[in-house]
Design a protein around this motif. Structure first.
Motif, mmCIF file in Angstrom:
data_model
loop_
_atom_site.group_PDB
_atom_site.id
_atom_site.type_symbol
_atom_site.label_atom_id
_atom_site.label_comp_id
_atom_site.label_asym_id
_atom_site.label_seq_id
_atom_site.Cartn_x
_atom_site.Cartn_y
_atom_site.Cartn_z
ATOM 1 N N CYS A 194 -31.755 -3.268 9.747
ATOM 2 C CA CYS A 194 -32.538 -2.203 9.127
ATOM 3 C C CYS A 194 -33.321 -2.671 7.907
ATOM 4 N N VAL A 195 -32.767 -3.633 7.157
ATOM 5 C CA VAL A 195 -33.432 -4.065 5.926
ATOM 6 C C VAL A 195 -34.208 -5.350 6.173
ATOM 7 N N ASP A 196 -35.019 -5.716 5.193
ATOM 8 C CA ASP A 196 -35.740 -6.983 5.244
ATOM 9 C C ASP A 196 -34.727 -8.104 5.074
ATOM 10 N N VAL A 197 -34.472 -8.848 6.142
ATOM 11 C CA VAL A 197 -33.406 -9.853 6.128
ATOM 12 C C VAL A 197 -33.682 -10.972 5.131
ATOM 13 N N ASN A 198 -34.942 -11.162 4.770
ATOM 14 C CA ASN A 198 -35.275 -12.222 3.821
ATOM 15 C C ASN A 198 -35.094 -11.783 2.373
ATOM 16 N N ALA A 199 -34.809 -10.513 2.163
ATOM 17 C CA ALA A 199 -34.735 -9.995 0.796
ATOM 18 C C ALA A 199 -33.307 -9.812 0.297
ATOM 19 N N TYR A 200 -32.327 -9.752 1.202
ATOM 20 C CA TYR A 200 -30.970 -9.403 0.791
ATOM 21 C C TYR A 200 -29.943 -10.336 1.423
ATOM 22 N N THR A 201 -28.800 -10.443 0.718
ATOM 23 C CA THR A 201 -27.650 -11.167 1.234
ATOM 24 C C THR A 201 -26.471 -10.204 1.263
ATOM 25 N N VAL A 202 -25.698 -10.242 2.343
ATOM 26 C CA VAL A 202 -24.593 -9.303 2.534
ATOM 27 C C VAL A 202 -23.262 -10.034 2.400
ATOM 28 N N TYR A 203 -22.366 -9.469 1.582
ATOM 29 C CA TYR A 203 -21.025 -10.012 1.408
ATOM 30 C C TYR A 203 -19.993 -8.915 1.656
ATOM 31 N N GLN A 204 -18.780 -9.327 1.958
ATOM 32 C CA GLN A 204 -17.676 -8.382 2.045
ATOM 33 C C GLN A 204 -16.966 -8.315 0.698
ATOM 34 N N ASP A 368 -33.501 5.081 12.740
ATOM 35 C CA ASP A 368 -34.509 5.681 11.864
ATOM 36 C C ASP A 368 -33.852 6.381 10.678
ATOM 37 N N VAL A 369 -32.776 7.129 10.946
ATOM 38 C CA VAL A 369 -32.076 7.854 9.884
ATOM 39 C C VAL A 369 -31.466 6.875 8.889
ATOM 40 N N LEU A 370 -30.806 5.837 9.402
ATOM 41 C CA LEU A 370 -30.182 4.860 8.511
ATOM 42 C C LEU A 370 -31.234 4.136 7.677
ATOM 43 N N THR A 371 -32.357 3.806 8.295
ATOM 44 C CA THR A 371 -33.448 3.153 7.559
ATOM 45 C C THR A 371 -34.001 4.074 6.478
ATOM 46 N N GLU A 372 -34.131 5.349 6.784
ATOM 47 C CA GLU A 372 -34.601 6.327 5.794
ATOM 48 C C GLU A 372 -33.634 6.408 4.614
ATOM 49 N N ILE A 373 -32.327 6.400 4.903
ATOM 50 C CA ILE A 373 -31.317 6.470 3.847
ATOM 51 C C ILE A 373 -31.389 5.233 2.952
ATOM 52 N N LEU A 374 -31.486 4.060 3.567
ATOM 53 C CA LEU A 374 -31.570 2.826 2.782
ATOM 54 C C LEU A 374 -32.839 2.787 1.938
ATOM 55 N N CYS A 381 -37.054 -1.874 3.524
ATOM 56 C CA CYS A 381 -36.781 -1.847 4.958
ATOM 57 C C CYS A 381 -38.021 -2.216 5.760
ATOM 58 N N ASP A 382 -38.945 -2.898 5.099
ATOM 59 C CA ASP A 382 -40.116 -3.379 5.826
ATOM 60 C C ASP A 382 -39.677 -4.417 6.839
ATOM 61 N N LEU A 383 -40.428 -4.516 7.915
ATOM 62 C CA LEU A 383 -40.117 -5.515 8.921
ATOM 63 C C LEU A 383 -40.205 -6.906 8.316
ATOM 64 N N SER A 384 -39.261 -7.756 8.673
ATOM 65 C CA SER A 384 -39.303 -9.125 8.173
ATOM 66 C C SER A 384 -40.513 -9.841 8.766
ATOM 67 N N GLU A 385 -40.851 -10.955 8.197
ATOM 68 C CA GLU A 385 -42.063 -11.650 8.604
ATOM 69 C C GLU A 385 -42.005 -12.033 10.086
ATOM 70 N N VAL A 386 -43.154 -12.034 10.714
ATOM 71 C CA VAL A 386 -43.253 -12.357 12.135
ATOM 72 C C VAL A 386 -42.807 -13.802 12.355
ATOM 73 N N PRO A 387 -41.954 -14.057 13.355
ATOM 74 C CA PRO A 387 -41.515 -15.438 13.590
ATOM 75 C C PRO A 387 -42.692 -16.341 13.928
ATOM 76 N N GLN A 388 -42.570 -17.592 13.557
ATOM 77 C CA GLN A 388 -43.648 -18.548 13.790
ATOM 78 C C GLN A 388 -43.757 -18.873 15.276
ATOM 79 N N LEU A 389 -44.991 -19.056 15.719
ATOM 80 C CA LEU A 389 -45.230 -19.436 17.108
ATOM 81 C C LEU A 389 -44.677 -20.832 17.362
ATOM 82 N N THR A 390 -44.225 -21.064 18.583
ATOM 83 C CA THR A 390 -43.635 -22.356 18.946
ATOM 84 C C THR A 390 -44.430 -22.998 20.079
#
Length: 732
Positions: A194-204, A368-374, A381-390
């Protein structure tokens, strides 16, 4: 360590290691210190005195807390400092490490680049440098090892990846007791989608860390998903976190505050309920959710709390299940949910088929609801950058065909090895050097098959399951491409007709759908474009719209013809979709045909979900559900396997159609299509009712309005709305 420190001999330190000294070692250091100042060097300290458990005295002088700095370029310096902790086990190894890290054994004083800065360093505290550059701080490992103290040390150390403009971009997940880390991993996976994976790090955040690890200043969001009651001490810590501006997302937890309390409703526990969520733009989203068995209510009848209601159950009581509460004056806030937004359908053991259907149909809205809450909690919650072409790899299941194609290439590429096209030009190379530029308009094609390997596509599995005379024999494969529809554009009119081309990708960045719609193509989908040629004078050439029906039928048959898989609820929907029952779309077909002379050149783009359960549904979801309800053990399927099978089935269907015409394939098509016995409205919700009769000899839908003749509905001029059973004329 930003090249601002240097030794008094001009060398720059590469790391600082803190060590614990016993009292006897400190006394020896004190004796050595004056000699160091006078003579400019010192003898090696007796390292055998170091222990893992000892600590500095609290009144130790700065001179006694001197840090050993390695000044050489030895590779040993890049290794973790934890080597210094295992002294009692291997003292001789530690002595060797020390010799390497101190070079000749001489100790030099550590200085900043100016005396003024040196004085600042002496007068500063540890807190004053916690905002230092953190580029080289390692991430906390996903699988903790060692005891709880080690874990706490790791968490405390790694959380200091601080953004100077505010709190660090860390998300903590607290699930209470979770020995196997199963729930943590499920929630982490969901959040990272849901979130921008390049912007955050998740820990327990473990239970024993809540009161001991200094996490309050080092996290942006805390997710509380502990199913068991939370103690008063832990709750106070959570409130303290919010008082410092922290955000909390509660997921079916007992944590509450601010005049809101929980009320048990056992009749709701584990039940699927109709739910209404209000977005920031005051729009209502309706979906089905799994209720926790608890709802929120105010502690007093007076509405003094600044609480905002975000979601409620669509029932006479309109029970509150999502509330938004501010806390303190520092920007702290929480959104508390008693709807199981974190629960994946696959994780539910006791569920009926109706439950499965309801939750899966609401799955995209759940995201959509979870993204709205975050987003309300100020996460990106912007989409992460488009993967590079291979690069593309040229693969072939037949050596003779491969040689034929390479021979054709030699005669047709230009001096630069290019085949040009208005869509994308292909540059054929024997190998691909790292760093080779790949753009949407120019893509390298590696012709050496031995260089190919992929985590997501097994060419050997594809080859073993492709049983065709022509179709799909030559593969252009890319991990990431703009769209497979473009890859064959420059080849389709030129290659010999006996060469069957197919382009396959793991991901597409600009997937195309019917009517110009974008096709979402995440990892786990089967994505391909197949080139076929059809003579104009043939049975199929005279009824070319039938192609799209044959392709969608081939995908369904490729699954349901596998022994044991015949009851998997995969179906076709007119004109070009692949459906789960009549409920959800999980694939589609796009056909582009061009007549050159007396031959149709056709590109068939096909994409269907195989192993990507989110955000909607995939074939392996249907297999999993079938195993649960029928007590079977069918294995999940892979994209490479099903692409090969569907191309094989398609070639067989084309041959049957060419021989027998529409009647040769329509019985199978009607067996799998979703429209049998269905009524539709024509034009609008208030339009006339009509019965779906079937499809005519050209592949167009036929409907019968009572008292009138059968009407033919062309796919290019109409859209079939499955959710409302509407056939809607397209707006020109």
């Amino acid at each position: 360590m930003e090249n601002r420190l240097q030794m008094d001999n001009g060398m720059k330190p590469q790391k600082i290691v803190s060590v614990h000294l016993q009292k006897s070692a400190l006394e020896e250091l004190e004796q050595l210190a004056p000699n160091t100042q006078k003579e400019g060097n010192t003898n090696k300290m007796p390292l055998g005195e170091l222990t893992q458990g000892s600590t500095f005295e609290t009144d130790a002088k700065p001179e006694e807390e001197a840090l050993d700095c390695a000044a050489g370029g030895d590779q040993e310096m890049q290794r973790p400092a934890c080597k210094l902790q295992k002294v009692n086990e291997h003292p001789e190894q530690l002595e060797q490490i020390s010799e390497k890290e101190t070079g000749t054994g001489e100790h030099h004083h550590l200085h900043l680049s100016s005396c003024h800065e040196c004085l600042e360093l002496e007068n500063s505290t540890i807190e004053s440098v916690k905002f230092a550059s953190a580029e080289n701080i390692p991430d906390l490992p996903d699988d903790y090892s060692g005891n709880s103290e080690d874990v706490s040390d790791n968490l405390a150390g790694n959380l200091k990846r601080v953004n100077l403009t505010g709190k660090p971009p860390n998300i903590l997940i607290y699930v209470g007791s979770d020995p196997g880390k199963v729930k943590f991993e499920e929630i982490k996976s969901l959040i990272m989608e849901c979130v921008d994976v390049n912007a955050y790090t998740v820990y327990q955040l473990l239970e024993n860390q809540v009161m001991s690890v200094p996490w309050l200043d080092n996290a942006l969001l805390l997710i509380v998903a502990a199913p068991h009651p939370i103690s008063d001490d832990v709750s106070k810590q959570f409130l303290a976190f919010m008082s410092k501006g922290g955000k909390i997302l509660g997921l079916a937890s007992s944590f509450t505050f601010g005049g809101i309390q929980l009320k048990s409703k056992d009749e709701l526990m584990g039940k699927i309920q109709d739910f209404v969520f209000s977005t920031a733009k005051s729009k209502e989203v309706r979906l089905n959710i799994l209720a926790s068995g608890k709802v929120f209510e105010r502690e007093t009848a007076e509405e003094l709390s600044p609480m905002k209601l975000l979601g409620y159950l669509e029932s006479p009581d309109k029970d509150m299940v999502i509330v938004h509460l501010p806390y303190g004056n520092g920007g702290g806030e929480a959104i508390l949910c008693q709807a199981h937004l974190e629960v994946n359908v696959k994780g539910l053991s006791a569920q009926t088929k109706d439950d499965f259907n309801l939750l899966k149909m609401s799955n995209a809205k759940r995201y959509d609801v979870l993204t709205e809450i975050l987003t309300l909690l100020h996460l990106s919650c912007d989409l992460s950058e488009v993967p590079q072409l291979t690069p593309i790899y040229l693969l072939s299941s037949d050596k003779d065909v491969h040689s034929l194609f390479l021979g054709w290439l030699e005669r047709n590429v230009n001096a630069e090895g290019l085949i040009r096209s208005s869509m994308v030009s292909l540059k054929f190379v024997s190998s691909c050097i790292k760093g080779t530029e790949v753009t949407p308009s120019l893509m390298p094609v590696v012709t050496e098959m031995q260089a190919f390997s992929s985590e997501h596509f097994s060419f050997e599995r594809y080859r073993q399951n492709l049983h065709t005379k022509k179709l799909g024999k030559v593969v252009l494969f890319a991990e990431v491409t703009s769209t497979t529809m473009n890859l064959l554009d420059g080849l389709m009119y030129k290659v010999p007709q006996e060469i069957g081309l197919i382009a396959i990708a793991v991901q597409q960045t600009q997937g195309k759908g019917r009517g110009g719609n974008a096709w979402l193509s995440p990892v786990g989908a089967a994505l391909s474009t197949l080139h076929i040629t059809i003579p104009l004078s043939s049975e199929l050439g005279r009824r070319i719209p039938f192609i799209q029906h044959l392709v969608s039928l081939a995908v369904v048959e490729s699954v349901r013809s596998i022994p044991g898989y015949q009851d998997i609820e995969l179906r076709v929907k007119w004109p070009n979709d692949i459906y789960y029952s009549d409920l959800m779309k999980l694939g589609g077909v796009l056909v582009n045909s061009t007549l050159t002379g007396d031959t149709f050149h056709i590109l068939i783009g096909c994409g269907f979900n195989v192993n990507n359960s989110n955000p909607t549904i995939c074939i392996n979801d249907l297999i999993m559900e079938h195993n649960k309800t029928k007590n079977t053990e069918l294995k999940p399927l892979s994209a490479d396997y099903l692409i090969a099978r569907s191309v094989t089935v398609l070639e067989s269907l084309i041959n049957t159609f060419q021989e027998k015409g529409p009647n040769g394939v329509l019985p199978m098509y009607y067996k799998y299509w979703v429209h049998s016995g269905k009524q539709v409205r024509l034009g609008s919700d208030e339009g006339p009712l009509a019965w779906i009769v079937g499809i005519d000899d050209s592949g167009y839908l036929q409907v019968h309005e009572e008292g009138k003749d059968v009407v033919t509905v062309h796919p290019d001029g109409n859209t079939f709305d499955m959710l409302r059973n509407l056939i809607i004329p397209k707006q020109q």
